[in-house]
Design a protein around this motif. Sequence first.
Motif, short mmCIF file in Angstrom:
data_model
loop_
_atom_site.label_atom_id
_atom_site.label_comp_id
_atom_site.label_asym_id
_atom_site.label_seq_id
_atom_site.Cartn_x
_atom_site.Cartn_y
_atom_site.Cartn_z
N VAL A 33 -5.61 -15.58 -0.13
CA VAL A 33 -4.53 -14.59 -0.29
C VAL A 33 -3.28 -15.11 -0.46
O VAL A 33 -2.91 -16.19 -0.10
CB VAL A 33 -4.28 -13.90 1.01
CG1 VAL A 33 -3.26 -13.01 1.08
CG2 VAL A 33 -5.61 -12.83 1.07
N ALA B 224 0.58 -13.91 -0.38
CA ALA B 224 1.24 -12.75 0.35
C ALA B 224 3.02 -13.08 0.01
O ALA B 224 3.41 -14.38 0.18
CB ALA B 224 1.10 -12.90 1.97
N GLN C 65 -6.21 -13.18 -3.81
CA GLN C 65 -5.73 -11.87 -3.87
C GLN C 65 -4.13 -11.65 -3.66
O GLN C 65 -3.72 -12.26 -2.65
CB GLN C 65 -6.49 -11.17 -2.79
CG GLN C 65 -6.04 -9.62 -2.46
CD GLN C 65 -6.91 -8.72 -3.45
OE1 GLN C 65 -8.03 -8.71 -3.81
NE2 GLN C 65 -5.84 -7.62 -4.18
N LYS C 66 -3.34 -10.83 -4.48
CA LYS C 66 -2.10 -10.83 -4.42
C LYS C 66 -1.65 -9.53 -3.53
O LYS C 66 -1.86 -8.70 -4.14
CB LYS C 66 -1.49 -10.90 -5.88
CG LYS C 66 -1.70 -12.30 -6.60
CD LYS C 66 -1.31 -12.10 -7.98
CE LYS C 66 0.14 -12.03 -8.08
NZ LYS C 66 0.55 -11.98 -9.62
N LEU C 67 -0.82 -9.74 -2.66
CA LEU C 67 -0.04 -8.77 -1.73
C LEU C 67 1.25 -8.84 -2.22
O LEU C 67 2.13 -9.84 -1.46
CB LEU C 67 -0.44 -8.87 -0.36
CG LEU C 67 -1.83 -8.51 0.06
CD1 LEU C 67 -2.98 -9.31 -0.23
CD2 LEU C 67 -2.00 -7.88 1.56
N THR C 68 1.53 -8.32 -3.25
CA THR C 68 3.24 -8.47 -3.71
C THR C 68 4.23 -7.77 -3.04
O THR C 68 5.54 -7.89 -3.33
CB THR C 68 3.05 -8.30 -5.13
OG1 THR C 68 2.88 -6.82 -5.29
CG2 THR C 68 2.16 -9.10 -6.08
N ASN C 69 3.81 -6.84 -2.28
CA ASN C 69 4.86 -5.87 -1.75
C ASN C 69 5.23 -6.46 -0.30
O ASN C 69 4.39 -6.94 0.66
CB ASN C 69 4.19 -4.38 -1.52
CG ASN C 69 3.88 -3.93 -2.79
OD1 ASN C 69 4.86 -3.69 -3.68
ND2 ASN C 69 2.57 -3.80 -2.56
N TYR D 54 2.01 -6.24 1.84
CA TYR D 54 0.93 -5.40 1.92
C TYR D 54 0.46 -4.99 0.64
O TYR D 54 1.11 -5.36 -0.49
CB TYR D 54 1.38 -4.21 2.52
CG TYR D 54 2.40 -3.44 1.90
CD1 TYR D 54 2.21 -2.40 0.99
CD2 TYR D 54 3.83 -3.53 2.38
CE1 TYR D 54 3.26 -1.70 0.20
CE2 TYR D 54 4.85 -2.84 1.77
CZ TYR D 54 4.56 -1.89 0.77
OH TYR D 54 5.58 -1.31 0.08
N MET D 55 -0.76 -4.45 0.35
CA MET D 55 -1.32 -3.69 -0.95
C MET D 55 -1.82 -2.33 -0.46
O MET D 55 -2.21 -2.11 0.64
CB MET D 55 -2.39 -4.78 -1.51
CG MET D 55 -3.68 -4.81 -0.34
SD MET D 55 -4.79 -5.91 -1.04
CE MET D 55 -5.78 -4.69 -2.25
N GLU E 249 -5.74 -8.86 9.71
CA GLU E 249 -5.34 -7.86 8.58
C GLU E 249 -5.12 -6.61 9.74
O GLU E 249 -6.05 -6.35 10.36
CB GLU E 249 -5.76 -7.76 7.47
CG GLU E 249 -5.40 -8.84 6.44
CD GLU E 249 -5.97 -10.28 6.95
OE1 GLU E 249 -4.87 -11.11 6.68
OE2 GLU E 249 -7.05 -10.29 7.03
N ARG F 127 -3.05 1.41 3.48
CA ARG F 127 -2.33 0.00 3.23
C ARG F 127 -2.70 -1.11 4.01
O ARG F 127 -2.90 -0.97 5.48
CB ARG F 127 -0.79 0.62 3.68
CG ARG F 127 0.35 -0.47 3.37
CD ARG F 127 1.67 -0.11 3.37
NE ARG F 127 1.94 0.68 2.10
CZ ARG F 127 3.06 1.45 1.82
NH1 ARG F 127 4.09 1.27 2.85
NH2 ARG F 127 3.08 1.85 0.78
N THR G 46 -1.11 -8.13 5.75
CA THR G 46 -1.47 -9.52 6.33
C THR G 46 -0.19 -10.38 6.46
O THR G 46 0.99 -9.54 6.12
CB THR G 46 -2.09 -10.15 4.83
OG1 THR G 46 -2.67 -11.46 5.35
CG2 THR G 46 -0.99 -10.45 3.69
#
Length: 810
Positions: free
Chosen positions: A272, A274, A347-351, A360-361, A792, A804, A807
Amino acid sequence: MMKKGNAWRRGLSLTAAAALLGTLCGGFPLTAGAAEESGLIADFDMDGILSAADLSAMKQILRGRAPTELQNLQSDLNRDGEVNASDAEMLEDYLLTKITEFPAGVRVTVPQGIIENKRYWAIEAAGDNGWEESTNAGFEGTAYWNYANEIGSSLTWTVDAPADGNYKVTFRYANGGSADDLRTLQVSVNGTSESVRVSFPYTESWTTWGEQSVVLTLKAGKNTIRTAAAGTGGGPNMDYLTLEPTDEAPAQMRNEPEPGALRVENLNRGVVAANTNKGILVTWRILGTDNAGTSFKVFRNGDPTPIYQGTTADASCYLDASGTAADNYTVDVFQGETCTEFACAAQKLTNFNTGTSGAYMDIPMDPPADMTMPDGSTCSYTVNDCSVGDIDGDGTYELFVKWDPSNSQDNAKSGYTGNVFIDCWRLDGKRVWRIDLGHNIRAGAHYTQFLVYDFDGDNCAEMICRTSDGTKDGTGRVIGNGNADYRASSGYILTGNEYLTLFDGKTGAALDSVDYEPARGKVEDWGDNYGNRVDRFTACVAYLGGSGQNASACFGRGYYTRATIAAWDVSGGKLVKRWLFDTGYNKNTPGFGDGNHHCLAADVDGDGKQEVVYGSGIVDDDGKLYSTTGLAHGDAIHIGDFVPDNPGLEIFQCLEDEVHPNGKAVNFGTILRDAKTNTELFRQTAGGDTGRALADNIIAGNAGAEMVGSHNSIVYDCVTGKEICSWSDITKWGQNSVVYWDGTLERGVLDRTMVDKYGSGRIFTGNGVTYNNYSKSNACLTCDLFGDWREEMIFRLSEGSGVRIFTTTY
C-alpha cells in the motif's frame, strides 16, 4: 586455554562464575584412563568453551557428586594430584581474567565414548519464548529452561554427530503439571518441515527429573534439533540432551505444520502507498512463511536503485518523505540473495483524510432498487456489514457487502422489511456478483450472519449463510420455491423452509443447500410467542480439527433459553454436518440460557483444536459441552491472553441477567475467567443490565490487558484487578470496538467514526462517512485488509452508496 573466537563467552560468564563458586572443600585423588582424543581441561560439558557451567559442574563434584571418568581427569587444574577448592579457585580466576592460562602443557585425554555422552545444556540452546530458571531443584546444569506456556515456545539445540547415522536423543526433563499433561514437543532436525511429536509424561513434581528418548537421523558434523511446544501449556522444564549412536530405526517424521499453526489464506504482500500529506507511507505484509533470511527492497517509479531496504526484523513500512500521490511504488522480496517476489505493486490510497490521520480510497457502489412492501410502504438501501475473502486465489482480498433496507428491524419489533442483498466487489470497484436472499429472510442485525472463508482448502473463499425459498444466487438461479411467501401480516417470518447454503466465491452460484439445523420448531418453546428469541442467530469460523485441517463453519440459533450450534465442513462442493450441539428446552440442562449475542472460536484447553465460546457456555471441538459458568446471557465476549502470567487464554464477558432462567442468582456485572478451567479471576456484580464491556491492551505500562464494563465505566488492570482510570479518561463514547492504528501495540478505542487513545486523545476521525447498527455504532468492517499488521477501517459513505477504506498514516 580457552578457544580463540570464544573470548566473548568469558565476559558473559563473570557474574555467574562468582556466584557459583561458594564454599568448596574436600578432594579426591586424580585418576587416568586410556586416551584417543584430546580436549580442554575443565571443559566438563565438552562444548569447547570454558564458562560458568563448567565451574558449576566442578562445584557439584566437590560437594560429593560422583564424577565421571572424564570429569575426574578434567578437575586437577594445578596438577598437584588432588581435586580440591584450589582447582575451583583457579578456574574462577581464569573466568574472571585474573590469569590467562593454566600450567603449561595441561591438556587431558578423553576416553573412548565420552564425547558421545556429551551433555548439551538446554540453557545454552537458542530459546524462543521461555527463560532460564533455577527454582526447582534436581537439575544438573547451572539452570534449566522453562518453556513459556504457549504453543510454539521452543529450543533449538546445535549438536555434533561424529558420523552420518541414527542417534538416540535423550532429554532430561521435569513435568510437575498433572497426570494428563504430556507437555508434547514437536521435534524437527536441521530446519526441515518434517517433524515428530514426542510426549514428556508427568514426573509427579517439578523437582523430579526423568528421561525421554527419540531416535533421529543426523548427518556428520553440526546439526540442529528444534523442540517446539505443541500445546498452550508449553514444554517440560528441560535440563539437557545427550546423543548415543544406535541401530534402532528412526522415528517416523511427518510433514506437519508448526505447532499450533492453522491453515490460512495464501495472501500476497498487500503493498500500500498511503498519502500522509507529508510524503507517502509504503507498507507491506510480513507473512508467516518468512524467516530471518527474508528481506525487502522498496522502489519508486521503476528506478533500479531502492529507496529502502529492510528485513523481517525491521518495521514493514517506509515513509518516503519526498514522495507524492503521483508516484508509483513496488516491493521486491528476497530469500537470501534470490529475488522470490518481483515488483509487488502498491495499491494507492491518494486521498489524505483531514480528520487527524489516515489515507483513504472510495469504492462507489450501485445499491439495490427501492422496494415496496405488501402494506404499501417502501424502503431504500445502504451498505451495512462487510467481510473479506480471496475468491480467486490471487492473494488479494475481495469485499463482501451486505445491503440493509431502511426498514430493517430488530427482532423485538414487528413490521415488514425489504430483501437482504449480499454483493462481492473487487477493490478496483468492479462488482463480481449480487445475491438476493429474497423476501423470506427478514432484515435485521440478528437475522443474517454470513461467513466468508476458504472452507475447502483450495485457496479460494466461499460464502455460507441462511437462505429460504426464493433466494436468488449470483447467477440468477432461484433456490427452492420462488413463489413461496412466508411473511405474516406482522412482518415476522415464523413458518416455511429454512436452508443453509454454500455459495461459490467466484460466481456467487449456490453450490449446495441443506435444511437449516435446528429448525425453528414451536416459536413459543424458545422463550416468547411472537418470534424474537427463536430467530437469534450467531456464527463463527472455527478450526475444530486443529493444525493442518480446514476450518469449519459454525452457526448458532438461540441464546436466551435453548442454545444450539451446528458445525459444518465443506467437502467436494457440499456441506457436511460435523455435529450439532443442542441444550434442548430443559432450563436445568447445563448450558441452557448461557449464550451471548455472538460466538467466538478459541483453543481454550490448549489441545490445538478450537472450541466455540458462545457466552457463559463453551462447546468443545467434538460438539459436546466443554464448560459453563452458568451466569446466563450477556451481550459482549472478549477472548485473549489478558493475564500473561496465567496459562492459556482468558474470557471477559458482561452479563445481562439478575437471575438465570433456572433460578440461580447472577446479579449482572462482568466476569474475567480462565478459559480452560472457568476459574474466576475477576468478578463484579451490578444493579442492572451490563450491556457493554471491552478487554484489550489499551494502556501502556501494565503487565497485561485492561478491562471495562458499562455498569461503572471504570478501567481495571486484568492482572491485578486494580482500578487504573475512568473510561472517560480515554473517550466519552461507547465500549464497542478497538483498532490497531498508530503503530504501538496498544489499540485505540473505536466508536462511531472516531478513534480515541489513552494519553493521546483523538487520533482519527473519518470524514465523509457514517456508522452502522444503532447503538453498536460500528464500522462496516475493521480488519487487516492490506499493508502491514495494522488494521484498516471500512465505513459506508455518508450517502450510503459505497464504502470508504481508511489505512493508517502513522
